[in-house]
Design a protein around this motif. Sequence first.
Motif, PDB file in Angstrom:
ATOM      1  N   GLY A  89       0.816  -1.211   0.000  1.00  0.00           N
ATOM      2  CA  GLY A  89       0.000   0.000   0.000  1.00  0.00           C
ATOM      3  C   GLY A  89       0.847   1.257   0.000  1.00  0.00           C
ATOM      4  N   ILE A  90       2.010   1.198   0.647  1.00  0.00           N
ATOM      5  CA  ILE A  90       2.934   2.340   0.646  1.00  0.00           C
ATOM      6  C   ILE A  90       4.330   1.793   0.362  1.00  0.00           C
ATOM      7  N   HIS A  91       5.237   2.692  -0.001  1.00  0.00           N
ATOM      8  CA  HIS A  91       6.616   2.261  -0.212  1.00  0.00           C
ATOM      9  C   HIS A  91       7.383   2.391   1.094  1.00  0.00           C
ATOM     10  N   THR A  92       8.367   1.534   1.275  1.00  0.00           N
ATOM     11  CA  THR A  92       9.166   1.607   2.501  1.00  0.00           C
ATOM     12  C   THR A  92      10.643   1.446   2.181  1.00  0.00           C
ATOM     13  N   THR A  93      11.471   1.624   3.194  1.00  0.00           N
ATOM     14  CA  THR A  93      12.910   1.486   3.045  1.00  0.00           C
ATOM     15  C   THR A  93      13.371   0.027   3.054  1.00  0.00           C
ATOM     16  N   LEU A  94      12.453  -0.926   3.118  1.00  0.00           N
ATOM     17  CA  LEU A  94      12.860  -2.337   3.151  1.00  0.00           C
ATOM     18  C   LEU A  94      13.788  -2.732   1.980  1.00  0.00           C
ATOM     19  N   PRO A  95      13.486  -2.339   0.725  1.00  0.00           N
ATOM     20  CA  PRO A  95      14.408  -2.713  -0.363  1.00  0.00           C
ATOM     21  C   PRO A  95      15.822  -2.163  -0.156  1.00  0.00           C
ATOM     22  N   PHE A  96      15.924  -0.992   0.459  1.00  0.00           N
ATOM     23  CA  PHE A  96      17.250  -0.448   0.760  1.00  0.00           C
ATOM     24  C   PHE A  96      17.985  -1.348   1.740  1.00  0.00           C
ATOM     25  N   HIS A  97      17.284  -1.760   2.789  1.00  0.00           N
ATOM     26  CA  HIS A  97      17.931  -2.585   3.814  1.00  0.00           C
ATOM     27  C   HIS A  97      18.400  -3.918   3.232  1.00  0.00           C
ATOM     28  N   ARG A  98      17.624  -4.435   2.282  1.00  0.00           N
ATOM     29  CA  ARG A  98      17.999  -5.694   1.644  1.00  0.00           C
ATOM     30  C   ARG A  98      19.336  -5.546   0.927  1.00  0.00           C
ATOM     31  N   VAL A  99      19.490  -4.419   0.213  1.00  0.00           N
ATOM     32  CA  VAL A  99      20.742  -4.160  -0.496  1.00  0.00           C
ATOM     33  C   VAL A  99      21.882  -3.952   0.505  1.00  0.00           C
ATOM     34  N   LEU A 100      21.622  -3.188   1.546  1.00  0.00           N
ATOM     35  CA  LEU A 100      22.665  -2.898   2.530  1.00  0.00           C
ATOM     36  C   LEU A 100      23.176  -4.174   3.199  1.00  0.00           C
ATOM     37  N   MET A 101      22.252  -5.057   3.575  1.00  0.00           N
ATOM     38  CA  MET A 101      22.643  -6.277   4.282  1.00  0.00           C
ATOM     39  C   MET A 101      23.441  -7.228   3.389  1.00  0.00           C
ATOM     40  N   SER A 102      23.442  -6.966   2.077  1.00  0.00           N
ATOM     41  CA  SER A 102      24.230  -7.793   1.164  1.00  0.00           C
ATOM     42  C   SER A 102      25.485  -7.063   0.700  1.00  0.00           C
ATOM     43  N   ASP A 103      25.705  -5.854   1.201  1.00  0.00           N
ATOM     44  CA  ASP A 103      26.850  -5.069   0.749  1.00  0.00           C
ATOM     45  C   ASP A 103      28.149  -5.553   1.411  1.00  0.00           C
ATOM     46  N   ARG A 104      29.206  -5.645   0.617  1.00  0.00           N
ATOM     47  CA  ARG A 104      30.468  -6.176   1.143  1.00  0.00           C
ATOM     48  C   ARG A 104      31.035  -5.337   2.271  1.00  0.00           C
ATOM     49  N   ASP A 105      31.020  -4.027   2.091  1.00  0.00           N
ATOM     50  CA  ASP A 105      31.560  -3.167   3.147  1.00  0.00           C
ATOM     51  C   ASP A 105      30.750  -3.300   4.428  1.00  0.00           C
ATOM     52  N   PHE A 106      29.445  -3.307   4.276  1.00  0.00           N
ATOM     53  CA  PHE A 106      28.610  -3.410   5.472  1.00  0.00           C
ATOM     54  C   PHE A 106      28.856  -4.742   6.176  1.00  0.00           C
ATOM     55  N   ILE A 107      28.911  -5.814   5.404  1.00  0.00           N
ATOM     56  CA  ILE A 107      29.122  -7.147   5.994  1.00  0.00           C
ATOM     57  C   ILE A 107      30.448  -7.185   6.760  1.00  0.00           C
TER      58      ILE A 107
END
Lengths: 510, 180
Positions: free
Chosen positions: A413-431
């Motif tokens: 129904g609304i957009h959220t930051t969830l897709p961002f978090h998905r990308v972040l949690m797979s980012d090499r630097d973040f990991i």
Amino acid sequence: MFRRLLIANRGEIAIRVARTARAMGIHCIGVYSEADRTALHRTAMDESVEIGGPLPAQSYLNASAILRAATETRADAIHPGYGFLSEKADFAVRCAEAGIVFVGPPPEAIAVTGDKVSARRAMAEAGVPVTEGVDRVLRSVDEAREVAAHLGYPVLFKATAGGGGIGMSRVDGPEDLAESFEAARSVARANFGNPDLFLEKYLRKARHVEVQVLLGDRGAGVGFVERECSVQRRHQKLVEETPSPAIGAAVRKRLREVAVRGLQSLGYRNAGTVEFLFHDGRFTFNEVNARLQVEHPITEMVTGVDLVRQQLRVASGEGIEVSQNEMRWKGHAIECRINAEDPLRNFLPSPGRVVDFRVPAGGQIRVDAGVAAGSIVPAFYDPLIAKLAVAGSSRETMVRRMLQSVDAFEVRGIHTTLPFHRVLMSDRDFIRGNLWTTMVDDLHLVGRIRSRGPWERQIAEIAAAVAASGRLMSGPTIDLLRSKASAWSAAGRRHLLAGGDHAVPPRRRW
Amino acid sequence: MRFRLVVDGDPRRVEVEQGPEGILIRVDGAEYRGKVRRVDDGIAVRLGSKWRRVRFVGRTVITQDATHEIAISEIEDETSDSALPARSRSVRRLPIRAPMPGRVVRVATRLGLEVKRGDTLLVLEAMKMQNEIAAPQDGTVTAVRVVEGDSVIADQIVAVLEGHRPPESRAGARAGTSSS
């Protein structure tokens, strides 16, 4: 302990405060604006009072209306949550005048920490290392130019009355200074009613670390293991974790001691957070947040201390239940902020109706949500709709668990930051724990978002089919015959078609 | 084709372009490419590696693993827009839409004003954030449909621009300075 507590806030934080207060046997009184008549936080209270129009100034920022509600409902204390009236010294004064306890620091301490220049000065006097800069308001462009040349570029303009990441402006060279000075002043004037600016040296690739402090009646208290909140956009936090992957035992102890001492020197009481920048192995003071913070759950998860309970105990004169010697922390916790914003469109606000809301569950997963299926997210307030936190043995496993939890979290129904978090949690630097405050921009993390998830993919499929079927030629559908029952029957049909209660959910891969 | 598609209560702005290569679908700006073909009882769609069948029964859509209720509105055909009568072919009427629901905090333009691409037309505020709505191309403002303090819904037309060149991009919002 208090008998009746008014919670002067909305959304997830109002619900979170009520949860602890009601568990302590306290009668909770909620407040809501015209736009929040059907808001979820009302259902978390024992009773609730309408306080005014939809604009914050008419309701949640309207001190008179809130004090009137508190008096009428015979509240003996007010918990302000975060934002709104939580860091308004004059509101704390007015509470005291009305004979109501303000659950927070004394007004004098709020006043000192609310003015960034006076906070810097006070911290420096208490021996806290402070980020290089000036401890006075800059009156003119020339004065700013002189100071900037002395500090060396890049520099950062900050509003003395600023907060929430608003009113900061980075300047890379003298040629941009005049323009930035005027722009930052007008933003500060518009947002805080005060155009005053000061300058700090801008630290490249710095980390944001902070220490949660809890001070009791006589100023004795505890400091907690640090949180790191380097993942930000527009100077606003998106992800927080504790402990910081960059800090070792020796620095951790020093950080904690410095933070506690700094707040003690201000005559501070109750919960507060001291924020630092961590750069080149050194930490320097940034600002004080004189309130409970959004990210407090991760501290609670690794220490087992309920911070709201401690706030209420300190405010009612009962004292903190944990001492520095007894304080233990274990494992690692991460929190993601689920905002009603579209990361694919530069975090454009996305208010509207939440038509479906499914949260992940399981041991060590905590969701503090301010909405449910059917809730309306109004455009008038903060975009934070929920916080998703996980805690467990190690950072590595928690990054994985967060990724799974983000996948299991669905908001329609609304957009959220969830897709961002998905990308972040797979980012090499973040990991790897390699974090810095501008990493979201520097790594173009948003550009890596490929889709908003399986639900939207399904919508795209349907849209393609609609267009290909020639369905559009017959014009718009008319929604005259929609009855309440149809939503139920549709849900039932979906449920049965999906295999009923014993269905094995399809595996997700995206 | 542009239209508004509501699936199970979730409203989306959709744009579909069908070409010889396949189909391009934009859902609230996010792009999906794929292929479509007619099958006996519906449409087969391939967005990823698999063909999936979609059937319509009235307002119900049946996909392979679920059924959904849909509603369609605000259908616009891009080609019919430029073929409007009584308008010169080089003039293009461009509605400026609100990218999000919010409140108009500033109207920075007025009727008849000549604007350059990127000029701020108005400032919308939602969720403590201000968004500047900029002109997507050079042109003349032929209508301003909101005043300061108005609340708008997503996709509402807030102004109309008459341009002299084809637009280079859609009316976009620039995340600007925030406010509290």
